[in-house]
Design an enzyme around this catalytic site. Structure first.
Site, PDB file in Angstrom:
ATOM      1  N   SER A 140      18.627 -11.875  24.921  1.00 18.12           N
ATOM      2  CA  SER A 140      18.925 -10.467  24.596  1.00 18.12           C
ATOM      3  C   SER A 140      19.254  -9.754  25.900  1.00 18.12           C
ATOM      4  O   SER A 140      18.741 -10.120  26.961  1.00 18.12           O
ATOM      5  CB  SER A 140      17.689  -9.817  23.962  1.00 18.12           C
ATOM      6  OG  SER A 140      17.784  -8.415  24.021  1.00 18.12           O
ATOM      7  N   TYR A 154       8.737  -8.256  23.691  1.00 18.62           N
ATOM      8  CA  TYR A 154      10.009  -8.813  23.218  1.00 18.62           C
ATOM      9  C   TYR A 154      10.922  -9.133  24.407  1.00 18.62           C
ATOM     10  O   TYR A 154      11.454 -10.243  24.520  1.00 18.62           O
ATOM     11  CB  TYR A 154      10.681  -7.811  22.271  1.00 18.62           C
ATOM     12  CG  TYR A 154      12.046  -8.247  21.793  1.00 18.62           C
ATOM     13  CD1 TYR A 154      12.181  -9.153  20.750  1.00 18.62           C
ATOM     14  CD2 TYR A 154      13.212  -7.761  22.397  1.00 18.62           C
ATOM     15  CE1 TYR A 154      13.436  -9.567  20.318  1.00 18.62           C
ATOM     16  CE2 TYR A 154      14.468  -8.166  21.972  1.00 18.62           C
ATOM     17  CZ  TYR A 154      14.570  -9.068  20.931  1.00 18.62           C
ATOM     18  OH  TYR A 154      15.818  -9.484  20.506  1.00 18.62           O
TER      19      TYR A 154
HETATM   20  N1  LIG Z   1      20.475  -7.860  16.399  1.00 25.45           N
HETATM   21  C1  LIG Z   1      20.451  -7.563  17.678  1.00 25.45           C
HETATM   22  O1  LIG Z   1      20.878  -6.474  18.100  1.00 25.45           O
HETATM   23  C2  LIG Z   1      19.910  -8.572  18.659  1.00 25.45           C
HETATM   24  C3  LIG Z   1      20.047  -8.284  20.024  1.00 25.45           C
HETATM   25  C4  LIG Z   1      19.581  -9.205  20.938  1.00 25.45           C
HETATM   26  C5  LIG Z   1      19.019 -10.397  20.519  1.00 25.45           C
HETATM   27  N2  LIG Z   1      18.883 -10.648  19.173  1.00 25.45           N
HETATM   28  C6  LIG Z   1      18.270 -11.914  18.780  1.00 25.45           C
HETATM   29  O2  LIG Z   1      19.042 -12.534  17.775  1.00 25.45           O
HETATM   30  C7  LIG Z   1      18.220 -13.407  17.013  1.00 25.45           C
HETATM   31  C8  LIG Z   1      18.470 -13.158  15.528  1.00 25.45           C
HETATM   32  O3  LIG Z   1      17.960 -11.868  15.202  1.00 25.45           O
HETATM   33  P1  LIG Z   1      18.659 -10.889  14.156  1.00 25.45           P
HETATM   34  O4  LIG Z   1      19.040  -9.660  14.877  1.00 25.45           O
HETATM   35  O5  LIG Z   1      19.668 -11.630  13.372  1.00 25.45           O
HETATM   36  O6  LIG Z   1      17.392 -10.494  13.245  1.00 25.45           O
HETATM   37  P2  LIG Z   1      17.028 -10.815  11.737  1.00 25.45           P
HETATM   38  O7  LIG Z   1      18.116 -10.418  10.825  1.00 25.45           O
HETATM   39  O8  LIG Z   1      15.684 -10.205  11.544  1.00 25.45           O
HETATM   40  O9  LIG Z   1      16.917 -12.418  11.711  1.00 25.45           O
HETATM   41  C9  LIG Z   1      15.840 -13.095  12.271  1.00 25.45           C
HETATM   42  C10 LIG Z   1      15.890 -14.522  11.789  1.00 25.45           C
HETATM   43  O10 LIG Z   1      14.819 -15.242  12.418  1.00 25.45           O
HETATM   44  C11 LIG Z   1      14.122 -15.960  11.433  1.00 25.45           C
HETATM   45  N3  LIG Z   1      12.721 -16.145  11.786  1.00 25.45           N
HETATM   46  C12 LIG Z   1      11.813 -15.227  12.181  1.00 25.45           C
HETATM   47  N4  LIG Z   1      10.612 -15.796  12.339  1.00 25.45           N
HETATM   48  C13 LIG Z   1      10.765 -17.112  12.023  1.00 25.45           C
HETATM   49  C14 LIG Z   1       9.887 -18.222  11.961  1.00 25.45           C
HETATM   50  N5  LIG Z   1       8.568 -18.109  12.252  1.00 25.45           N
HETATM   51  N6  LIG Z   1      10.381 -19.426  11.603  1.00 25.45           N
HETATM   52  C15 LIG Z   1      11.688 -19.550  11.298  1.00 25.45           C
HETATM   53  N7  LIG Z   1      12.579 -18.555  11.328  1.00 25.45           N
HETATM   54  C16 LIG Z   1      12.104 -17.338  11.679  1.00 25.45           C
HETATM   55  C17 LIG Z   1      14.276 -15.176  10.140  1.00 25.45           C
HETATM   56  O11 LIG Z   1      14.204 -16.063   9.038  1.00 25.45           O
HETATM   57  P3  LIG Z   1      12.993 -16.180   7.973  1.00 25.45           P
HETATM   58  O12 LIG Z   1      12.283 -14.862   7.964  1.00 25.45           O
HETATM   59  O13 LIG Z   1      13.677 -16.504   6.694  1.00 25.45           O
HETATM   60  O14 LIG Z   1      12.167 -17.320   8.475  1.00 25.45           O
HETATM   61  C18 LIG Z   1      15.680 -14.629  10.282  1.00 25.45           C
HETATM   62  O15 LIG Z   1      16.610 -15.537   9.750  1.00 25.45           O
HETATM   63  C19 LIG Z   1      16.781 -13.135  17.439  1.00 25.45           C
HETATM   64  O16 LIG Z   1      16.366 -14.122  18.354  1.00 25.45           O
HETATM   65  C20 LIG Z   1      16.889 -11.782  18.154  1.00 25.45           C
HETATM   66  O17 LIG Z   1      15.875 -11.593  19.097  1.00 25.45           O
HETATM   67  C21 LIG Z   1      19.314  -9.753  18.245  1.00 25.45           C
END
Ligand SMILES: NC(=O)c1ccc[n+]([C@@H]2O[C@H](COP(=O)([O-])OP(=O)(O)OC[C@H]3O[C@@H](n4cnc5c(N)ncnc54)[C@H](OP(=O)(O)O)[C@@H]3O)[C@@H](O)[C@H]2O)c1
Length: 256
Positions: A140, A154
């Site tokens: 991130s 985080y």
């Molecule tokens: N969106 C942004 O602006 C942003 C910015 C920087 C970095 N990121 C990173 O991008 C990645 C994806 O996040 P997102 O923004 O797409 O959020 P999201 O929509 O909340 O997706 C998070 C994903 O992680 C999975 N997850 C969470 N805990 C888990 C566990 N214990 N075991 C297996 N899967 C798990 C969830 O699946 P289940 O709940 O079905 O298991 C879900 O598919 C993350 O690493 C986040 O830190 C996002």
């Protein structure tokens, strides 16, 4: 082409969209997460849109480390190898350090960092064995510096995974220096604000927030290029990230 791709956290947000865009580019995708019904819907959608692409789903809680290794091995069997592993599963829970919410911070640390070690271990075992493969770690832009309040843990986990990836890249560099030929690459993605479930409660007018499809398109471009590191979308996050690394903390606080 790195044909077979395993994506963790594929049930929503960036993971699900990466699966859709990679499938559209002809990749076979292995989708892993806890919410298997979501994965099933995504599998159906991809199969309808791209009948020639192979899609399989795997129930996976990344905090069950034995399951991380078992699922990775199963994907290798099912797909006849593994070409790319995207360490994407993540959690945005957190509270200011000292506010009495240790367990929320601990859950984030375990999911984003400890479980990422398990995923990198599982992936690299396969890649060393194959002498080929592409490890992608989703960090991130918040990893650039220490972040205040609910983002502190985080951001620390995201700095942790970026260093983990860099260390693995260094191992590979050492192999190359010793004359061992291999086709293994490591990419660290530093996304800025991209719309997903993680930030759905955040107001619409967050500065520089882009929609999921746009943000993920930029991530896929960097992943396919196998860049060592990429801030995505590059504008405005590449310059913001560079400023963040060196600016005084009071400036950093205003940038995120
Ligand atoms: N969106 C942004 O602006 C942003 C910015 C920087 C970095 N990121 C990173 O991008 C990645 C994806 O996040 P997102 O923004 O797409 O959020 P999201 O929509 O909340 O997706 C998070 C994903 O992680 C999975 N997850 C969470 N805990 C888990 C566990 N214990 N075991 C297996 N899967 C798990 C969830 O699946 P289940 O709940 O079905 O298991 C879900 O598919 C993350 O690493 C986040 O830190 C996002």
């Amino acid at each position: 082409m790195r044909r077979n791709v395993l994506i963790t956290g594929a049930s929503s947000g960036l993971g699900a969209e990466m699966a859709r865009q990679l499938a559209a580019r002809g990749h076979d995708v292995a989708l892993a997460a806890r919410r298997v019904e979501r994965l099933g819907d995504l599998e159906k959608h991809i199969k309808t849109q791209h009948p020639d692409v192979r899609v399989s789903t795997y129930a996976l809680d990344v905090n069950d480390h034995d399951q991380v290794f078992a699922v990775t091995k199963q994907v290798v069997v099912d797909f006849g190898g593994l070409d790319r592993f995207i360490v994407n599963a993540g959690l945005g829970k957190g509270a200011r350090i000292g506010s009495g919410k240790f367990y929320a911070n601990k859950e984030t640390a375990e999911t984003n960092f400890v479980a990422a070690i398990a995923q990198c271990e599982a992936a690299m075992e396969v890649f060393y064995e194959q002498n080929a493969g592409h490890l992608v770690v989703i960090s991130s832009i918040s990893a650039m510096r220490g972040m205040p309040s609910s983002m502190t843990t985080y951001a620390a986990t995201k700095a942790g995974v970026a260093h983990l990836a860099e260390g693995i890249r260094s191992d590979l560099g050492r192999l190359t220096e010793r004359g061992k030929k291999h086709d293994i690459a490591v990419t660290t993605i530093y996304p800025g604000y991209i719309r997903s479930e993680m930030n759905e409660k955040v107001e619409q007018d967050v500065r520089f927030m882009v929609d999921t499809e746009t943000g993920v398109r930029s991530m896929i471009k960097a992943i396919e290029a196998e860049a060592a590191e990429a801030a995505t979308p590059a504008w405005p996050w590449l310059p913001i990230g560079a400023v963040m690394r060196h600016a005084p903390l009071k400036v950093v606080r205003k940038l995120m």
